[in-house]
Design an enzyme around this catalytic site. Sequence first.
Site, PDB file in Angstrom:
ATOM      1  N   GLU A  23       0.854  -1.198   0.000  1.00 13.39           N
ATOM      2  CA  GLU A  23       0.000   0.000   0.000  1.00 13.39           C
ATOM      3  C   GLU A  23       0.883   1.239   0.000  1.00 13.39           C
ATOM      4  OE1 GLU A  23      -2.117  -0.235   3.704  1.00 13.39           O
ATOM      5  OE2 GLU A  23      -2.841  -2.252   3.305  1.00 13.39           O
TER       6      GLU A  23
ATOM      7  N   LYS B   7       2.403   4.465   1.337  1.00 17.38           N
ATOM      8  CA  LYS B   7       2.515   4.969   2.712  1.00 17.38           C
ATOM      9  C   LYS B   7       2.173   6.453   2.680  1.00 17.38           C
ATOM     10  CE  LYS B   7       5.467   4.867   6.788  1.00 17.38           C
ATOM     11  NZ  LYS B   7       5.295   6.217   7.239  1.00 17.38           N
TER      12      LYS B   7
END
Length: 707
Positions: free
Chosen positions: A136, A138
């Site tokens: 994902e 950050k």
Amino acid sequence: MSRRAKAKAATEAPTAVTDLTPAQAAAELARLAKEIAAHDRAYFEKAAPLVSDAAYDALKARNAAIEAAFPALVRADTPSRRVGAPAAQGFAKVAHRRPMLSLDNAFTDEEVAEFIARIRRFLALPESEPVALVAEPKIDGLSASLRYEKGTFVLGATRGDGAVGEDVTPNLRTIADIPARLEGRGIPDVIEVRGEVYMRHDDFAELNAAQAKAGKPLFANPRNSAAGSLRQLDATITATRQLRFFAYGWGEASALPASTQWEVLQKLESWGFVVNPRARRCADLAAALAFYRALEAERADLGYDIDGVVYKVDRLDWQERLGMVSRAPRWATAHKFPAEKAQTVVEKIDVQVGRSGTLTPVAHLKPVTVGGVVVSRATLHNEDEIERKDVREGDTVVIQRAGDVIPQVLSVVSEKRPKRSKPYAFPTKCPECGSHAVREEGEAARRCTGGLICPAQAIERLRHFVSRDAFDVEGLGEKQIELLWEKELVREPSDIFTLRARDGKKHPPIAEWDGWGETSARNLFAAIDARRAIALDHLIYALGIRHVGQATARLLARTYGTLDALLEALTAAQDESSAAHAELLAIEGIGPKVAAAILEFLAERRNRALIEHLKRELEVAAAAKPATDSPVAGKTVVFTGTLEKMTRAEAKARAEALGAKVAGSVSAKTDIVIAGPGAGSKLKQATALGVTVVDEDGWLRLIGGAG
Ligand code: IVH
């Protein structure tokens, strides 16, 4: 550490951890704990980081490396066990049901490989068993935890120190990305959804434009503005800010709707949250690294700041088994991006003068977009830094923005240097007031010597002038000084004393000002009048001469007795071959550095004028000259143990009034030790050195005649 040693330590490569002695390691851990705590406070409490994320990470990494090599030296207050900072005042505190963790960092592909290898070892997985990860972006914002009970948003908190955060529920309710009610299937009775509150670049730019228009301070970067906007005590202000939220995790949950990270993300989305559209499930290390590369390339076009990729083990049963170490989960890590860089031209180098007189060079840049944010200024730190990098006006430079307050100039692109460019000459005069700007030995900063006469420093100096240990004018604090300065009623100390006579002439009378009134005005004038009679040492201290603190002010007052005698002697002392100069240096407690600062102050015509103006308004009490005929004049005395007839402070003052010097420890130079009951090591030392020892009565008898 001395200033010089500090400066040196900051520029030199650190000693390899393996070369550290335990004592050095302990000292460095202590220093790191303090420094990191200061950065944490700046970041979390004030939302105003002092250093770049990269510099911060380097400090944490160094701390961790030393701790790994010297496990016995790990401190109780180690930064490796602390997450964030304690809740600020003003919001109710919320104890997180499950801690809000932080993440370990990986900077290289090897470190990511090692992260996966560690997981394999921990779970004893065979090589054939794939470890799928969810990757994902950050998000560079601040995390929040949202508690939903029976699908309704009931409580929202910041991370705080990871264990206790702040209740910012009303503020979070203003964020459109945060659903008030969850919709859809499989919603647990209780679930705390966690994610990142952030601000997009365009909204950040708009907010700052509005701030500028309203004459309000600008936010340094989107993360700071998100933090500042969320932590408003008045949620209606938060509502005017365009905050957003990405959901990526959870805390307490009565049940989970799936068995992998990936599926939970999808559930969160189905319930109404915004999940980052770039999140991907990666089958192995190679896929994860490919994701990282692709995202890095896209980074500047996302429209919001990210500072890396978070990899999370997809299988929740594995996450469970992996658990956490001190502050971070074993099942996740943050693969950081290098700081964002860009090239632009230095249009001008400007020197700003801080409130304390420090000259700071700032590069004015041709505006350039670095990772989506427009940058037009960068700090050049100080004179040495400019010289080291040889930054010149007109140069093309590489700048770096790493979530910092303002970006840094990394280097000059020498091929692009215009012909006939000249090295930058750092000013030796203050750009604000024209006074000499000097650099003391071992100091990185050049400093304006103008003090009270420098507009950049005047407010700070006037504040000092009226402060407790100086003129101590009640009711005249920083705010009032600032107001009087703005209205041009007080520009130098003597103006304070003519305020009453001028009241109502230039502006309406003070009594009619907002927030004042007859009583406050009367009280202020009375407080000022009460200080027209002042002790010489207080006046000297109030002038704020560099290196002249209360003790030195007292020495000067006692040596010269009156203000006129002091001024006369110091005028004569400007000549280095004079007896007056020798006399100044002979005062015990005044070294060459202090003497130089005093002489420099008085050499400045405008400072003398300022003292002359004050003289008209004040009655300066002469200091009691040391009684040279007292039996203890010129003697060094030490008090130890309990005094029964007077307090330590009184005994000290009396001894000093009689010309004695009161020292804190016993040495061969001590003449008399006054030992009361309970005297210990100092008494022993005195006996060992053959110093005269008397008790309190003996002392009083000794000084009695003279006292
Ligand atoms: S997971 C259990 N996922 O990074 C692990 N954090 O350096 C805790 N952050 O405090 C967080 N994007 O504020 C996670 N996709 C993401 C994230 C993310 C940004 C922040 C979060 C966290 C910090 C740790």
